[in-house]
Write an enzyme that holds these catalytic residues in place. Structure first.
Site, PDB file in Angstrom:
ATOM      1  N   CYS A   1      24.379  34.385  35.444  1.00  0.00           N
ATOM      2  CA  CYS A   1      24.770  35.229  34.339  1.00  0.00           C
ATOM      3  C   CYS A   1      23.938  36.489  34.320  1.00  0.00           C
ATOM      4  O   CYS A   1      22.990  36.644  35.069  1.00  0.00           O
ATOM      5  CB  CYS A   1      24.498  34.480  33.054  1.00  0.00           C
ATOM      6  SG  CYS A   1      22.743  34.270  32.861  1.00  0.00           S
TER       7      CYS A   1
ATOM      8  N   LYS B   1      29.436  37.759  41.388  1.00  0.00           N
ATOM      9  CA  LYS B   1      28.959  38.431  42.589  1.00  0.00           C
ATOM     10  C   LYS B   1      27.676  37.842  43.130  1.00  0.00           C
ATOM     11  O   LYS B   1      27.524  37.689  44.334  1.00  0.00           O
ATOM     12  CB  LYS B   1      28.760  39.920  42.329  1.00  0.00           C
ATOM     13  CG  LYS B   1      28.399  40.673  43.596  1.00  0.00           C
ATOM     14  CD  LYS B   1      29.198  41.919  43.767  1.00  0.00           C
ATOM     15  CE  LYS B   1      29.011  42.553  45.112  1.00  0.00           C
ATOM     16  NZ  LYS B   1      29.972  42.087  46.104  1.00  0.00           N
TER      17      LYS B   1
HETATM   18  N1  GLU Z   1      24.271  26.659  32.610  1.00  0.00           N
HETATM   19  C1  GLU Z   1      24.561  27.650  31.617  1.00  0.00           C
HETATM   20  C2  GLU Z   1      25.984  27.543  31.080  1.00  0.00           C
HETATM   21  O1  GLU Z   1      26.845  26.946  31.707  1.00  0.00           O
HETATM   22  C3  GLU Z   1      24.266  29.074  32.108  1.00  0.00           C
HETATM   23  C4  GLU Z   1      25.184  29.513  33.187  1.00  0.00           C
HETATM   24  C5  GLU Z   1      24.871  30.921  33.651  1.00  0.00           C
HETATM   25  O2  GLU Z   1      23.862  31.091  34.337  1.00  0.00           O
HETATM   26  O3  GLU Z   1      25.665  31.828  33.336  1.00  0.00           O
HETATM   27  O4  GLU Z   1      26.253  28.048  30.034  1.00  0.00           O
END
Ligand code: GLU
Length: 610
Positions: free
Chosen positions: A2, A605
Site C-alpha cells: 500500500c 506496481k
Molecule cells: N494486510 C493489510 C490489509 O489487507 C495491508 C495491505 C497493504 O499493504 O495494503 O489491509
C-alpha cells in the site's frame, strides 16, 4: 504494497496535502483509500473503495476538515475483502488512535481473539486493525505513545510499516517498521512520513530511511528515532540520505494511457541503459563462479533472459530463480554473485533473498529503476536503469532497460574473459546503438497492424505463447503481460516442451502466438520452433506468428496471421523487438476490450508484501 503518507505541521494545512501526496502512491495499491485527521481532540476518518485519484477528482475528501495532523493510505488487500470497512486507517476501540499498515501481520488471528476476549469489537476483517487496539490498550494503561508502539510491535509477527496518529499527541506522526519501507522528510513547514520516496517528491531530497525495528516520532521540523538497544527502547541516530538522480514526476502528455506512453519511451530507456559506463560492469562477476539471478513477475522473466545471455555471450553458467521460490533453491555462499532485478527495488520476495544471501556472504548486484531504493542500498554493485518513472502497473520500458543492462553485463564479461571475439562484441554494440531508432520506427508503424490484430482476436479467451531459446522467457513475459491486462488465459511455454502433453489442449478455439527467431541467423532454432507451429496447425489450432520480416513464403501459410518485425539479426536487439511487439499486442487487445489498462484489477506496481 500500500501507500502510506502521514503529515504534521503547525498550520492547519495537511489534510489536502496528505491526500495529494498519497495520490502519487496510488500505483502501489488502488482497491481502496482512506484518510484520518485530528481536529480539536477528535479523529475524523473518511475511507472508501476505489482509488484515491478518483476520490480526489470526485471531491470526496471535501468533507474532511483541514488539520495539522493527518494520515492516509491506499490499500492492496491481503486480508479481508475490498470494502470501505476494511480500508485503512483503522480506529482503536476508544477512537484515540488511528493506524495505517503496509504488510501482513501473521499472528493477527490470535491477537484478535485475545482482544475480543477482553471486550474489543472489531470494525474490519483486516489483519491490520489489531495494531490500533493494541496501541490504545497500552495507552489506556498509562504507556507513552513510544512505549505503546514498542510494546505492540513486540507482539506482532510478519512484516509491517505502521503509521500512527493519536489524540494524545496532536503534533506527531508515529511510525514503526519491520521489512516494509518507511521514509521521513521535512520541508521547513511540514514533517512527512511515507512508505515510498516517491511521496516525498517536491518536499525534500534529504530523506531518512528507517531501519528494521525502528520506531520514529515525526514532528513538523524534526524526527526522533528509537530502537531496541540491549533490550530497552532508546534514541538512536540515523543519517539522512541525499537523493540524487531522482525521478521527476511524470506527465501523461497527449497519450491516453501511461502504458502506451511508456512503450513510446522505450527507445530513450534503451539509450539510458546503453550509456552506463562500461567500467560499471567490469568487476560485477567473478571469473569462475556460477551466477544466480532473481526477480518476481516480469523481472523473473528478464532474469531468465539474462541466463541465456550470460551463457551465450560470456560462457557463464547462470540460473534464474523466481524470488518467491529462491529460498528453496538458491545455493549462495561467501563471494557467490547474486543479481537482483526489480523495477521498484522494493519487491518483498526479492529483498528477502537479497538479505539472506548477503548474510551468507554473497555479493549482490542490483538492477533497478529507483535510485536509493532498499535493493540499491543493500547492493555491492548497482546497475541503475535510469528509465525514468514508470507509472503504468505493467512494466514495459523498464523491463527492456533491464534486458539491456543484463546484455551489457554479458557483453562486458564476455569481452573480459575472451568468450566473445572483438568482432562479435563490436557487432552487438553497433546493433545496440541502432536499436533506439529501430524501436521508434517499429512502435510508430506497427501500432496500426497490431491494432487490427487486436480488433479481430481480443475476444479469444485461451492463448499459448511459444518460444525457444531466449524467446522462451520472452514468450512467458508476453503471455504474462497479456493476461495481466486482458484477463484472458495466456500461458508462456517452451515450444519444444509443448508436444510433451500440453498439445492435448489444442483445438480451433485455442490460439497460439509463436515467437520466431531469424531463419537465416538461427536456422536450427527457427526450424524447431516451426515444427511446433506445424504440429499445432495440424490439430486446427490457429497460430499467429511474430518474427522476422523475411519469412519464407511457404512458411507463412502455417499462420492465420503474421506480424513482421524489423530484426537486426542480433540476439539482443531481436529479443527486445519481440518484447515490445508483445507489449503492443497486450495494450491494443486491452484497449479493444475496454480494460483498466494502467491499473488492471488486483494488481499493484510494487509488491511489498510476501
Ligand atoms: N494486510 C493489510 C490489509 O489487507 C495491508 C495491505 C497493504 O499493504 O495494503 O489491509
Amino acid at each position: 504494497m500500500c501507500g502510506i503518507v502521514g503529515m504534521t505541521s503547525p498550520e492547519n494545512i495537511v489534510t489536502g496535502q496528505t491526500a495529494d501526496q498519497l495520490s502519487v502512491l496510488e500505483y502501489r495499491g488502488y482497491d481502496s483509500w482512506g484518510l484520518a485527521c485530528l481536529t480539536e481532540d477528535t479523529l475524523a476518518v473518511v475511507k472508501d473503495t476505489g482509488s484515491i485519484g478518483k476520490a480526489l477528482r470526485e471531491g470526496r475528501l471535501s468533507g474532511l476538515p483541514d488539520a495539522s495532523l493527518a494520515l492516509g493510505h491506499t490499500r492492496w488487500a491481503t486480508h479481508g475483502g475490498v470494502t470501505a470497512a476494511n480500508a485503512h486507517p483503522h480506529l482503536s476501540y476508544d477512537r484515540a488512535v488511528a493506524v495505517v499498515h503496509n504488510g501482513v501481520i501473521e499472528n493477527h488471528q490470535q491477537l484478535r481473539r485475545d482482544l475480543e476476549a477482553s471486550g474489543v469489537t472489531f470494525a474490519s476483517d483486516t489483519d491490520s486493525e489489531v495494531a490500533a487496539h493494541l496501541i490504545a490498550r497500552h495507552l489506556e494503561h498509562g504507556a507513552s505513545m513510544r512505549d505503546a508502539i514498542a510494546a505492540t510491535t513486540a507482539t506482532l509477527s510478519g512484516e509491517y510499516a505502521l503509521a500512527v496518529i493519536s489524540v494524545t499527541e496532536p503534533a506527531t506522526v508515529w511510525g514503526a517498521k519491520h521489512k516494509s519501507p518507511l521514509v521521513v522528510a521535512f520541508d521547513g513547514q511540514r514533517g512527512i512520513l511515507a512508505s515510498d520516496q516517491m511521496a516525498l517528491d517536491g518536499i525534500s531530497n534529504d530523506v531518512l530511511f528507517l531501519d528494521d525495528g525502528d520506531i520514529v516520532a515525526v514532528r513538523a521540523d524534526s524526527a526522533e528515532v528509537y530502537a531496541a538497544v540491549h533490550g530497552s527502547v532508546q534514541p538512536v541516530t540515523r543519517a539522512f540520505t541525499r537523493l540524487t538522480g531522482r525521478q521527476e514526476r511524470a506527465d501523461k502528455g497527449q497519450y491516453p494511457h501511461w502504458m502506451i506512453k511508456e512503450i513510446h519511451e522505450t527507445p530513450t530507456a534503451v539509450t539510458a541503459a546503453s550509456s552506463l559506463p562500461a567500467e560499471r560492469f567490469a568487476s560485477v562477476l567473478p571469473p569462475d563462479r556460477a551466477v544466480t539471478l532473481i526477480g518476481a513477475g516480469s523481472a523473473f522473466y528478464v532474469a531468465s533472459m539474462g541466463q541465456y545471455l550470460l551463457k551465450s555471450l560470456a560462457g557463464i553458467r547462470a540460473s534464474a530463480l523466481p524470488s518467491d521460490e529462491a529460498e528453496y533453491l538458491a545455493v549462495l555462499g561467501p563471494g557467490d554473485p547474486l543479481i537482483a532485478v526489480s523495477q521498484s527495488g522494493e519487491t518483498f520476495d526479492t529483498l528477502e533473498i537479497c538479505r539472506t544471501a548477503l548474510a551468507a556472504g554473497a555479493v549482490l548486484t542490483s538492477i533497478c529503476n529507483v535510485p536509493s531504493s532498499t535493493q540499491e542500498r543493500l547492493a555491492t554493485h548497482r546497475l541503475p536503469q535510469g528509465s525514468g518513472p514508470e507509472i503504468c502497473v505493467l512494466s514495459t520500458k523498464s523491463i527492456v532497460s533491464q534486458v539491456v543492462l543484463l546484455a551489457r553485463l554479458a557483453l562486458e564479461t564476455g569481452r573480459a574473459n575472451r568468450t566473445l571475439s572483438a568482432e562479435r562484441y563490436a557487432a552487438h554494440q553497433e546493433s545496440l546503438e541502432r536499436l533506439p531508432d529501430t524501436l521508434t520506427e517499429f512502435i510508430a508503424t506497427a501500432s496500426t497492424s497490431v491494432q487490427a490484430l487486436a480488433a479481430k482476436y481480443s475476444h479469444v479467451g485461451d492463448w499459448f505463447f511459444l518460444g525457444r531459446g531466449i524467446l522462451y522467457p520472452a514468450a512467458c513475459e508476453s503471455a504474462l503481460k497479456f493476461k495481466e491486462v486482458n484477463y484472458h488465459h495466456a500461458e508462456g511455454m517452451a515450444s519444444g516442451f509443448f508436444k510433451h502433453g500440453t498439445i492435448s489442449l489444442i483445438d480451433e478455439h485455442f490460439y497460439t502466438v509463436a515467437l520466431l527467431p531469424s531463419h537465416t541467423d538461427d536456422p536450427d532454432r527457427y526450424a524447431a520452433t516451426l515444427a511446433a507451429v506445424s504440429e499445432i496447425a495440424a490439430r486446427k489450432g490457429p497460430v499467429i506468428g511474430i518474427g522476422p520480416a523475411d519469412l519464407p513464403a511457404d512458411d507463412l501459410n502455417t499462420f492465420v496471421e503474421y506480424l513482421p518485425l524489423p530484426y537486426h539479426g542480433d540476439e539482443i536487439a531481436d529479443l527486445i523487438i519481440q518484447l515490445v511487439a508483445g507489449q503492443l499486442l497486450a495494450y491494443y487487445c486491452a484497449l479493444d476490450l475496454g480494460r483498466e489498462i494502467d491499473q488492471p484489477r488486483s494488481l499493484a506496481k510494487s509488491v511489498t508484501v510476501r
